[in-house]
Design an enzyme around this catalytic site. Structure first.
Site, PDB file in Angstrom:
ATOM      1  N   HIS B  47      -9.103  32.070  90.322  1.00  0.00           N
ATOM      2  CA  HIS B  47      -9.449  32.400  88.949  1.00  0.00           C
ATOM      3  C   HIS B  47     -10.929  32.760  88.814  1.00  0.00           C
ATOM      4  CE1 HIS B  47      -8.291  32.232  84.725  1.00  0.00           C
ATOM      5  NE2 HIS B  47      -9.472  31.707  84.465  1.00  0.00           N
ATOM      6  N   HIS B  93      -4.574  34.556  79.298  1.00  0.00           N
ATOM      7  CA  HIS B  93      -4.401  33.101  79.166  1.00  0.00           C
ATOM      8  C   HIS B  93      -2.913  32.802  79.329  1.00  0.00           C
ATOM      9  CE1 HIS B  93      -7.063  29.662  77.513  1.00  0.00           C
ATOM     10  NE2 HIS B  93      -7.406  30.018  78.714  1.00  0.00           N
TER      11      HIS B  93
END
Lengths: 220, 728
Positions: B47, B93
């Protein structure tokens, strides 16, 4: 006409109200900070839309007792014109300047859409530029716009011509399709639809600017 | 290598590869503390580090005369003239929104807003790209409901209009929905702020919400696959407070309007860890933090928890000496928590103290330089055959209009009004066009300029042919922006893929990058920011790959803005671009024949560029009255959408009657209306742009040959699907 727009923490239509007022009057309003009790002499106070204090507790409930509202209430009682739009309407109800409450929308969802309104009373400082019974389109954007009051209060509002705007397509379940009401003296108006959002050709409709033009006409 | 059970446990908990731990030991020269392990694991997570994708992202075109700042900062920055800049980015998200849809989506919006205002820009618009599982899946309804409410709940409160987006439904997202949020902001081109720290001894100031135990390990969670226990990860999801974000926006922009700020970085994924490391690394300095000074929700938090918390609405500033009071006054005015939590040093180390004890002491450069980079093996996606439209004729007993009635009420083609009416699209009073058109248009305040913006991707095309799919996603945004009359300037990408450790998935990623690259170059349309979301798999089942593209364009005169709606009776309807009848991967094939097969429509970038330019010129000349890009569902759907938007019918007398003509998804096409078809035809012929006259506007029906369908009926079909579905 000198105007002030109150800025609470979480207000988000304050600049929009400023722009519409500037368009209608050619004069920039004073931006009044919520923490300041002092406010210059003005003919009109605008409580703008938004989420004052994050809507915590209840919409408008935290803004109602703020220092600036003590001054707004005092001025309103002396006859200064006050308009509350959306969250401003909720604050007016919470502060006792207008009767009733705004409950959650019947759908339980936030609703943003243009709605058709009927101008019920064009003999007010806020609506004098409209025709009586005129149909106008002004958008709403709220989660809690469902007007509720005791039957006696509703009767009084209706009987005294204090319902300024009524929904033709009720978006939230308001009693009697009420979109905007005034106080008994006629110097305080609360409305859920956003007139500042239909104020210039860019918006595809200019039905809202007449609220501000009416005030200019009434106040001078 | 033998490891203590504690370390074994940390490695497993953080999705760290064992050989990465070996590198960690080498960099540190000793065993890490728990806090150090957490810091390094977060920095090296997929990430934060883009370790699987970096080699490919580097190949993407990111420069051009319009680019002020490309990828590498919080958001991309482009020049929109008059000393003004548009600042934008899109971010996913996905995992949090599946685990906890309302908060996951809400904090997705909050995070991307911060990325934009951190750069010194006032956010002026939000968009989103949502992909959910099939409507028959038991979880879909609650996910749609929660995600939409979360996006609205956050965006509405902060007062940034949500003006556009897209939503798809597909079984591949049943266990892993996608929530991509994009923000566009407006800044003074000379006052762009970055995260590079400077000035040894300068104060490091924390401002915003208190740090709590929410979102700890969010970045590492997002770097792994889901299994059946995804919901058990709910505590890793952050909780948003849009009210604080609104105060933070105003306070930060007010402070950035002074001369006090050296650097600013929001605390996003991996929280204080990534913001502190980012600032130090970009500035080539060290940073020393006293974690006892961090405003906390719970006193007993450890160094590890403070460094890895992903509590929302927090910002880190480096201030110029002597400006501390100025900053303090602004933060106090906006009633925000703030604290001087540290200072810049010349050691090149990140040092964190907790209760007087050194819990973290790492040299920043080696930490960043040793960040793993993988050139993962990849396999190209097998080539799909080009299907012959004649093999998929309109079924017996059906007609083009009866098929239209079916398609317009399917999940991917029905009206999204139920979704976008929950978003405030007007706040700011600069919105000229929002959801329901090809691209949203927001006025640049104080000017007649408009910024056009949209988000597009066709995952089914990307799965069938990632190169073509990547190309198509870029081209579709180019088309949508052109269709409103704006010049496409640059894009942001949000790469949503499955597990990159599988060569087949990595092949999809590599292919999509290749296609995007080609399109960006051909269209002078660089990528200025982006985000990757990998491991979008549940129980080993990957999603359809979705390189979502957010495009931004500029129009000089917003009064010329075009919309899709038919405007007046008796105007000629034409299609610009060539209709060959490409049926493979079309929604017609999927919805009528139940087949998701074949090669996707080919994208001819030369045609895209030429047709886009042609249409923009027509709009600039006020030669057309409506314009709509032809996309999902083909020509017939485009016509129906224009009729519905204008509440005006049309009479179509085109020669062809076959399915490929009406429902094929050939690219580089626009439907336009004009009062003067002869002039338009002459211009098209002169420009070498293919066109076809389709018919005339008017009435309250869509008329095709001897058949008609009432607009009112069509509207009912189109509008009722989603509300009925959501009502259950």
């Amino acid at each position: 006409m000198k105007a002030a727009v109150v800025v609470f923490p979480g207000s988000n239509c304050d600049r929009d109200a400023m722009r519409a007022l500037t368009l209608a009057t050619g004069q920039k309003p004073h931006m009044a900070w919520h923490g300041d009790a002092a406010m210059p002499d003005v003919d009109l106070i605008v409580l703008p839309g938004g989420f004052s204090y994050g809507d915590y507790h209840r919409t408008g409930a935290m803004a109602a007792p703020s220092p600036v509202m003590r001054e707004v209430i005092a001025r309103a009682n002396k006859g200064t014109r006050v308009i509350g739009i959306c969250n401003g309407f909720q604050i007016l109800c919470e502060s006792g300047l207008l009767p009733g409450v705004l409950l959650r929308n019947e759908s339980l969802k936030f609703v943003c859409r243009p709605v058709r309104l009927k101008v019920e009373n064009n003999q007010t400082d806020f609506t004098v530029s409209y025709d009586k019974g005129q149909t106008v389109t002004i958008p709403v954007a709220h989660g809690e716009g469902n007007y509720f009051a005791e039957p006696d209060t509703i009767k009084k509002l209706e009987g005294e011509g204090r319902v300024a705007f009524r929904y033709i397509d009720n978006p939230n379940g308001s009693m009697n399709d009420i979109a905007g009401i005034m106080n008994d003296k006629g110097n305080v108006l609360g409305m859920m639809p956003h007139p500042e959002r239909v104020a210039e050709p860019l918006h595809g409709c200019t039905d809202g600017i007449k609220v501000f033009q009416s005030l200019l006409k009434a106040i001078g | 290598m033998t490891m203590s059970p504690e370390i074994e446990k940390l490695i497993a908990e953080h999705n760290m590869a064992r050989d990465e731990y070996a590198v960690l030991l080498r960099v540190l020269g000793r065993e890490p503390t728990e806090a150090e392990f957490g810091v390094i694991a977060a920095m090296w997570s997929e990430h934060c580090s883009y370790k699987s994708t970096r080699v490919w992202l580097k190949t993407l075109p990111t420069t051009g005369p319009q680019v002020i700042m490309g990828p590498g900062e919080n958001a991309g920055v482009i020049d929109i003239g008059d000393g003004q800049a548009a600042v934008f980015k899109m971010e996913s998200h996905n995992h949090p929104s599946y685990i906890e849809p309302y908060q996951g989506a809400a904090t997705g919006v909050g995070g991307i807003l911060r990325d934009v205002f951190t750069m010194g820009a006032r956010p002026i618009a939000n968009l989103n790209a949502l992909r959910f599982g099939e409507v028959s899946h038991p979880k879909t309804r609650s996910l749609v409901s929660g995600v939409v409410a979360g996006i609205g709940g956050y965006g509405n409160c902060v007062g940034v209009p949500t003006v556009g987006g897209e939503t798809n439904f597909h079984a591949s997202y049943n266990g892993n929905n996608l929530v991509n949020a994009m923000t566009v902001g407006l800044a003074d081109a000379k006052r762009i702020f970055t995260s590079a720290a400077a000035g040894i001894g300068n104060a490091v100031v924390y401002v915003g919400s208190k740090t709590g135990r929410d979102g700890i390990k969010g970045a590492t969670m997002a770097s792994g696959e889901f299994n059946a226990n995804a919901e058990s990860q709910r505590p890793t999801v952050q909780v948003g407070d849009p009210f604080t974000e609104k105060l933070l926006i105003e306070a930060c922009l007010e402070l950035m309007g002074t001369e006090a700020v050296v650097a600013i970085q929001d605390m996003g994924a991996a929280g204080l860890t990534s913001s502190a490391v980012e600032m130090a690394s970009k500035g080539g300095l060290g940073i020393e933090l006293d974690l006892d000074k961090v405003p906390l929700r719970e006193d007993a938090m450890s160094a590890y928890e403070i460094m890895l918390s992903e509590s929302q609405e927090r910002m880190l500033f480096v201030l110029k000496p002597g400006h501390e009071k100025e900053a303090e006054d602004i933060f106090k005015k906006w009633e925000l928590d703030y604290s001087v939590i540290g200072k810049l040093t010349d050691t090149g180390r990140i040092v964190c103290l907790r209760h007087g004890k050194t819990e973290v002491d790492i040299k920043v450069d080696p930490l960043v330089e040793s960040s793993p980079v993988y050139n993962r093996p990849y396999e190209a996606t097998p080539v799909q055959p080009v299907l012959n439209a004649a093999d998929y004729p309109i079924p017996a007993g059906e007609t083009p209009l009866s098929v239209l009635k079916t398609l317009i009420a399917t999940p991917d083609l029905c009206s999204r009004r139920w979704i976008w009416e929950q978003y405030d699209c007007h706040v700011g009073t600069n919105t000229a066009q929002s959801s329901g058109g090809d691209a949203a248009v927001v006025r640049v305040e104080g000017t007649n300029k408009g910024l056009a913006m949209c988000v597009d991707c066709s995952p089914r095309y990307c799965a069938a042919d990632p190169v073509m799919g990547g190309k198509q996603a870029v081209a579709e945004t180019y088309r949508n922006i052109s269709a409103v009359g704006a010049k496409p300037l640059a894009i942001t990408d949000n790469m949503n893929f499955g597990n990159p450790e599988k060569p087949r998935i990595m092949g999809q990623f590599v292919g999509a990058c290749e296609g995007m690259k080609e399109a960006c170059i051909a269209l002078d349309y660089p990528i200025v920011s982006g985000n990757c979301s990998l491991y979008n798999e549940t129980n080993g089942q990957p999603i359809l790959p979705a390189p979502a593209i957010g495009g931004v364009g500029l129009m000089q005169d917003i009064s010329k803005m075009m919309t899709v709606a038919f405007k007046a009776e008796g105007e000629s309807v034409l299609v610009i671009g060539e209709t060959k009848g490409h049926i493979g991967q079309s929604l017609y094939l999927r919805e009528i024949f139940g087949k998701e097969e074949g090669a996707p429509p080919p994208v001819n970038l030369t045609a895209e560029r030429r047709h886009g330019k042609f249409v923009r010129q027509l709009i600039d000349d006020r030669a057309i009255t409506a314009c709509h890009d032809v996309a999902d569902g083909g020509l017939m759907i485009a016509l129906a959408e224009m009729a519905l938007a204008g509440d005006m019918g049309c009479k179509i007398d085109a020669p062809a009657t076959d399915a490929g003509f009406w429902f094929g998804e050939d690219q580089a096409r626009y439907v336009v209306t004009t009062r003067d078809p002869d002039a338009l035809i002459a211009k098209a012929e002169a420009a070498g742009v293919p066109f076809m006259l389709l018919g005339l506007t008017g009435g309250d029906k869509v008329v095709l040959a001897a058949e008609t369908v009432d607009l009112a009926w069509l509207r009912d079909l189109h509008e009722s699907f989603l509300p009925d579905y959501m009502e259950g």
